[in-house]
Write a protein that holds these residues in place. Structure first.
Motif, short mmCIF file in Angstrom:
data_model
loop_
_atom_site.label_atom_id
_atom_site.label_comp_id
_atom_site.label_asym_id
_atom_site.label_seq_id
_atom_site.Cartn_x
_atom_site.Cartn_y
_atom_site.Cartn_z
N LEU A 192 21.28 39.99 36.05
CA LEU A 192 22.05 39.05 36.87
C LEU A 192 22.01 39.54 38.31
O LEU A 192 22.27 40.72 38.57
N LEU A 241 28.35 36.61 34.90
CA LEU A 241 28.58 37.43 33.70
C LEU A 241 29.72 36.84 32.85
O LEU A 241 29.59 36.74 31.63
N VAL A 245 27.61 37.62 40.71
CA VAL A 245 27.24 38.23 39.42
C VAL A 245 28.44 38.28 38.49
O VAL A 245 28.30 38.10 37.28
N ALA A 246 29.64 38.47 39.06
CA ALA A 246 30.84 38.50 38.23
C ALA A 246 31.03 37.14 37.56
O ALA A 246 31.27 37.06 36.35
N ALA A 247 30.87 36.06 38.32
CA ALA A 247 31.04 34.71 37.76
C ALA A 247 29.97 34.43 36.70
O ALA A 247 30.26 33.89 35.64
N PRO A 287 28.44 40.51 44.63
CA PRO A 287 29.34 40.88 43.53
C PRO A 287 30.11 39.69 42.94
O PRO A 287 30.23 39.59 41.71
N GLU A 288 30.59 38.77 43.76
CA GLU A 288 31.35 37.63 43.24
C GLU A 288 30.44 36.73 42.40
O GLU A 288 30.86 36.23 41.36
#
Lengths: 342, 259
Positions: B238, B249, B245-247, B242-243
């Protein structure tokens, strides 16, 4: 009718959740063998927990809430279990492979000169003899084994489906202790509960940190003896723990992190730590040495977050993110809070 | 008086262990090491024997390959080493192992404390440890992270145990078998002199007859070894800030139904 005996481990008046997996395994084995299941429940609240076992498929339950069984101790538990095995000659004795389950069944197997098969991940029967598949060589390979006569089997946590309530009924018989308190040498003097942590072996979700957790952008307070240790501890506490908390999971660690003094040994996953198989394993700043893999490779979904895109952990992972855990993990925690409504 | 400890040789922890075409377990050309948990039990045996003014003895059950572990024990500073080997002994059966081990402790005659590492990584179990205690009729204390006190004259022992959810302090009576955890001590490295001495040592081998054990038959038999099924997962990388990839994931984890 021949029987499969299952030990339902209790703690503080409740069944250990993984004990229902042992009952699930026992129910399946009994149906293969054409036998019925008898549950053994000892400790506080045993009669009520025994009723619960009946609703989950046991045909009969044996229970005692005698004070000598309040906290698990090998001597009184093994004395009773061995006596029951001699009396009932079950085809198998099943328990979850917790620290108590492993110890109790091995002891009783020795007392009754029976076969002991530990840490089964599959359970079956060939010509009436109980067979198992179990990991050996630190989980690097599997072995098949077969028992002759009564088979004592511990089943690895999270390898079997828990027995669900199916509205079963049956009778609960009270059993009497074999050893009087005066003849039990082991006395529990104190128990220091590790607060706020979820038991790694039972956890459905584990968030683990490795040596790289010391790359915390925060500065250690001036004069700190070992700044890397301070930074890593702060990282576990303020970055990984909040992620584990929002997921209702436990915090794990690699051997490298434990050896460096970043976190207590109780959290170590891997060859000289705990073997775990959660639904979700999030490995942060863990390269994935073979020793670590041995302890977590059976996790259902593995997520790896590491700054080194070539780290071996990505070969095991379902989802991989290359980057700084101190940027990604807080973003992930925030996103989860939002999406899970916490 | 003796403090006895059991050890064995296992494949190097980083070795790739596989099952060959002939069904045998191999680890390529990798060396064996002392069973990783035994580093701590060997160290503890040396320390406890030192405190008690007694001798420390290491015993291995099985084929000549386990002499390497015994030589490591001698090099660390244990006083004696013995090996039990017999064609009629299937050491993968925990009860057979325990029967032989208990007989060896009895043969030594003056042991009050037997120390094992938490488990053996090759057989993947600790059953043989508890069963050795039961065959001896001794106290069993597993997962010991600290020996708080031991009094051989009074026959008492107090230990700290690491169990699910916390630490227990338990008092019990001697003689006892204990299994020790990793954080009980800091194992020493063998000294140069120790290695030289160990290299020259000859290790007595006991048969079952030497131990007075007869009619041993394995009730649990290993029938086959198999390689792990290959993990068929394909990693999905992914990417993004950071925001992002967090979403991404969280989307995927919700779809996997693991949250």
């Amino acid at each position: 009718m021949s029987t499969v005996l299952v030990w339902i481990e209790t703690h503080d008046g409740n069944a250990r959740p993984t004990s229902w997996e042992a009952l699930g395994a026992a129910n399946a084995l009994a149906s293969t063998l054409g036998a019925s299941v008898t549950a053994l429940v000892l400790g506080k609240n045993a009669p009520a927990i025994a009723q619960d076992a009946l609703t989950r498929g046991a045909a009969k339950a044996l229970a005692s809430d005698d004070a000598s069984f309040e906290t698990y101790r090998l001597e009184p538990y093994a004395a009773l279990l061995s006596a029951l095995v001699k009396e009932h000659a079950p085809l198998a004795v099943v328990a979850v492979a917790s620290s108590a389950g492993r110890e109790l069944l091995a002891a009783s197997a020795a007392d009754t000169d029976s076969a002991m098969l530990s840490d089964a991940i599959e359970l079956g029967a060939v010509a009436g003899n109980v067979t198992v598949v179990r990991p050996v060589y630190a989980g690097k390979i599997l072995s098949d084994a077969v028992a002759e006569g009564t088979a004592f089997v511990t089943v690895r946590a999270r390898a079997f489906q828990p027995a669900a309530p199916v509205g079963g009924t049956g009778e609960v018989l009270t059993v009497a202790p074999v050893l009087a308190e005066a003849s039990i040498a082991a006395k529990l003097e104190s128990f220091e509960v590790e607060v706020g942590t979820v038991n790694l072996g039972d956890a459905a979700i584990i968030v683990s940190g490795g040596r790289g957790i010391a790359n915390n952008p925060k500065d250690a307070p001036a004069g700190t003896d070992k700044p890397d240790v301070w930074k890593a501890k702060d990282g576990f506490e303020t970055v990984l723990k909040p992620l584990a908390d929002v997921l209702g999971g436990a915090v794990g660690a690699s051997r490298a992190a434990v050896d460096a003094g970043y976190i207590d040994y109780a959290h170590q996953v891997g060859q000289t730590g705990k073997t775990v198989a959660p639904d979700l394993y999030i490995a942060t700043a863990i390269s994935g040495a073979i020793q670590h893999q041995a302890g977590m490779r059976n996790s259902k979904v593995i997520v790896a977050i590491n700054k080194d895109g070539d780290a071996p952990i990505f070969k095991l992972a379902r989802y991989g993110i290359v980057g700084d855990i101190y940027k990604i993990v807080p973003a992930l925690t925030a996103e989860l809070k939002k999406r899970l409504g916490k | 008086m003796r403090i006895v400890t059991f050890t064995r040789s296992t494949p190097d922890t980083a070795a790739k262990v596989e099952v060959g075409g002939d069904g045998a377990v191999t680890w390529g050309g990798a060396a064996t090491v002392v069973n990783p948990w035994d580093e701590y039990s060997l160290e503890e045996a040396i320390q406890q024997a030192g405190k008690a003014g007694g001798k420390s003895a290491a015993i291995a059950v099985g084929a000549p390959m386990h002499d390497d572990a015994l030589k490591h024990a001698l090099a660390m500073g244990l006083d004696e080493a013995y090996r039990i080997d017999d064609a009629a002994l299937d050491a993968t059966d925990s009860l057979s192992y325990a029967t032989a081990a208990a007989a060896a402790v009895t043969k030594l005659g003056d042991a009050k404390l037997v120390i094992f590492g938490k488990e053996s990584v090759d057989v993947g179990t600790d059953s043989h440890i508890v069963q050795t205690a039961r065959k001896l009729g001794w106290t069993m204390l597993s997962y010991v992270s600290k020996i708080v006190s031991v009094d051989y004259a009074a026959g008492t022992l107090k230990v700290e145990r690491l169990v699910e959810g916390g630490k227990q302090v338990v008092s019990a009576s001697l003689p006892a078998v204990i299994s020790v955890m990793k954080d009980i001590n800091e194992p020493r490295y063998p000294s140069f002199m120790g290695i030289r001495k160990a290299a020259k040592a000859s290790i007595p081998v006991w048969s079952l007859a030497d131990l007075g054990v007869s009619g041993l038959r394995a009730k649990a038999k290993t029938t086959r070894f198999a390689n792990l099924p290959a993990r068929t997962v394909e990693v999905e990388m992914l990417t993004g800030d950071p925001e992002d990839v967090a979403a991404k994931l969280v989307d995927r984890l919700l779809a996997e139904k693991v949250l």
